[in-house]
Motif scaffolding. Structure first.
Motif, PDB file in Angstrom:
ATOM      1  N   UNK A  87      45.122 109.825  14.050  1.00 37.32           N
ATOM      2  CA  UNK A  87      45.097 111.272  13.823  1.00 37.32           C
ATOM      3  C   UNK A  87      44.646 112.060  15.055  1.00 37.32           C
ATOM      4  N   UNK A  88      44.288 111.349  16.127  1.00 35.66           N
ATOM      5  CA  UNK A  88      43.946 112.016  17.391  1.00 35.66           C
ATOM      6  C   UNK A  88      45.134 112.053  18.352  1.00 35.66           C
ATOM      7  N   UNK A  89      46.242 111.463  17.956  1.00 31.11           N
ATOM      8  CA  UNK A  89      47.426 111.399  18.812  1.00 31.11           C
ATOM      9  C   UNK A  89      48.268 112.667  18.626  1.00 31.11           C
ATOM     10  N   UNK A  90      48.281 113.566  19.624  1.00 29.91           N
ATOM     11  CA  UNK A  90      49.055 114.820  19.470  1.00 29.91           C
ATOM     12  C   UNK A  90      50.552 114.594  19.399  1.00 29.91           C
ATOM     13  N   UNK A  91      51.054 113.471  19.941  1.00 31.03           N
ATOM     14  CA  UNK A  91      52.482 113.196  19.876  1.00 31.03           C
ATOM     15  C   UNK A  91      52.923 112.913  18.443  1.00 31.03           C
ATOM     16  N   UNK A  92      52.044 112.351  17.641  1.00 27.44           N
ATOM     17  CA  UNK A  92      52.369 112.030  16.249  1.00 27.44           C
ATOM     18  C   UNK A  92      51.938 113.130  15.280  1.00 27.44           C
ATOM     19  N   UNK A  93      50.774 113.698  15.542  1.00 30.34           N
ATOM     20  CA  UNK A  93      50.188 114.623  14.582  1.00 30.34           C
ATOM     21  C   UNK A  93      50.444 116.101  14.884  1.00 30.34           C
ATOM     22  N   UNK A  94      50.895 116.384  16.115  1.00 28.19           N
ATOM     23  CA  UNK A  94      51.148 117.772  16.517  1.00 28.19           C
ATOM     24  C   UNK A  94      49.870 118.610  16.332  1.00 28.19           C
TER      25      UNK A  94
ATOM     26  N   UNK B 140      43.980 119.249  15.594  1.00 28.50           N
ATOM     27  CA  UNK B 140      42.896 120.232  15.514  1.00 28.50           C
ATOM     28  C   UNK B 140      42.343 120.311  14.089  1.00 28.50           C
ATOM     29  N   UNK B 141      43.240 120.205  13.108  1.00 29.14           N
ATOM     30  CA  UNK B 141      42.800 120.256  11.715  1.00 29.14           C
ATOM     31  C   UNK B 141      41.885 119.075  11.409  1.00 29.14           C
ATOM     32  N   UNK B 142      42.268 117.878  11.859  1.00 31.35           N
ATOM     33  CA  UNK B 142      41.438 116.696  11.633  1.00 31.35           C
ATOM     34  C   UNK B 142      40.082 116.822  12.344  1.00 31.35           C
ATOM     35  N   UNK B 143      40.123 117.274  13.591  1.00 31.10           N
ATOM     36  CA  UNK B 143      38.885 117.371  14.374  1.00 31.10           C
ATOM     37  C   UNK B 143      37.914 118.357  13.735  1.00 31.10           C
ATOM     38  N   UNK B 144      38.391 119.558  13.433  1.00 34.15           N
ATOM     39  CA  UNK B 144      37.512 120.566  12.837  1.00 34.15           C
ATOM     40  C   UNK B 144      37.151 120.185  11.397  1.00 34.15           C
ATOM     41  N   UNK B 145      38.064 119.520  10.707  1.00 34.46           N
ATOM     42  CA  UNK B 145      37.759 119.079   9.352  1.00 34.46           C
ATOM     43  C   UNK B 145      36.630 118.069   9.314  1.00 34.46           C
ATOM     44  N   UNK B 146      36.655 117.113  10.244  1.00 33.52           N
ATOM     45  CA  UNK B 146      35.577 116.116  10.310  1.00 33.52           C
ATOM     46  C   UNK B 146      34.264 116.772  10.701  1.00 33.52           C
TER      47      UNK B 146
END
Length: 278
Positions: free
Chosen positions: A204-211, A215-221
């Motif tokens: 979920x930190x891979x921008x190529x896969x998650x676009x 940011x949503x995952x990072x701020x969500x965590x």
């Protein structure tokens, strides 16, 4: 402290030894439990590293990669925290004065912040793993099941132990900044790992896969971490209210501190000074 929240303070540090005592267990029993948890955590970590060195296709390269994962880093944190906590509890049980009381105030403050990470981060790891990373298929190898249960389930059991059993006080809200700061440092480490070793520790930190979902995952965590801090704070407050206010279980303590030679010398000098004044 209101005027300067980052000041370490000059008041007496932990006068009732909350970090080394329990409302339920004697100091010696608390020492044994903490030492046992530390031993189990270190055994798990060393066994996982050795197993991967022997059985992984790239041998010890897989073991080296473990130090890029937040799960592994927090588990090392658990192992060392319970080692230090056991040491402080042992010295308190044996002498009536914990080693922590002899530390400089900044190190005492760091121990308090360390405690906060122990009662928050394991729950972050457990929730993220079972809710996002686990693929719903149980492990074929006994080793895989055991290692994942140890690092993604028992870690929260250990954290819950520290919330419920010791007499620790509620952590100061200022520690939220410490929790977020450490998470930010790990985020930097994750991208350094990708730049130097060519892989993302978590997909979920891979921008190529998650676009934009990264940011949503990072701020969500980060938000989840703050919420879990509030939950841990509330549970500690509830434990204090139930055990100390309602049940009157103020704690199980060691005997009075044993006087050292240095204490005797200081006491003798004070007595001579008082006789001189009289």
């Amino acid at each position: 402290m209101v005027r300067n929240p980052f000041k370490f303070g000059t008041d007496l540090w932990d006068p009732s030894h909350r970090f080394e005592t329990s409302w339920l267990l004697s100091p010696w029993a608390l020492f044994f439990c903490r030492a046992l948890i530390s031993l189990y955590a270190f055994t798990t970590l060393v066994f996982v590293l050795a197993y991967q060195c022997i059985n992984s296709p790239n041998h010890c390269g897989a073991s080296q990669a473990q130090f890029s994962y937040f799960t592994t880093l927090t588990y090392w944190g658990i192992a060392f925290y319970f080692l230090f906590a056991a040491l402080h509890t042992f010295t308190y049980a044996r002498t009536g004065r914990p080693l922590l009381d002899r530390f400089p105030r900044p190190l005492q403050a760091l121990h308090s912040a360390y405690y906060t990470t122990i009662v928050v981060y394991p729950f972050v790891v457990t929730i993220v793993y079972w809710a996002r990373l686990y693929d719903s298929h149980w492990y074929k190898l006994t080793y895989e099941g055991w290692s994942n249960i140890s690092q993604h389930a028992l870690n929260s059991v250990f954290a819950f132990f520290e919330i419920v059993i010791p007499r620790t006080d509620t952590p100061p809200p200022l520690h939220i900044l410490w929790l977020i700061f450490v998470l930010a440092l790990y985020l930097a480490l994750a991208y350094v790992t990708e730049a130097t070793k060519g892989f993302y520790t978590y997909d979920f930190l891979d921008p190529a896969k998650q676009k934009g979902w990264v940011a949503v995952y990072v701020f969500g965590i980060a938000i989840g971490c703050v919420i879990l801090f509030g939950v841990a704070w509330g549970l500690i407050r509830l434990r204090k209210w139930v055990t100390e206010t309602k049940l009157g279980m103020q704690g199980k303590f060691a005997g009075p501190p044993k006087m050292t030679n240095e204490d005797r010398e200081i006491g003798g000098k004070e007595a001579i000074s008082l006789r001189g004044e009289i």
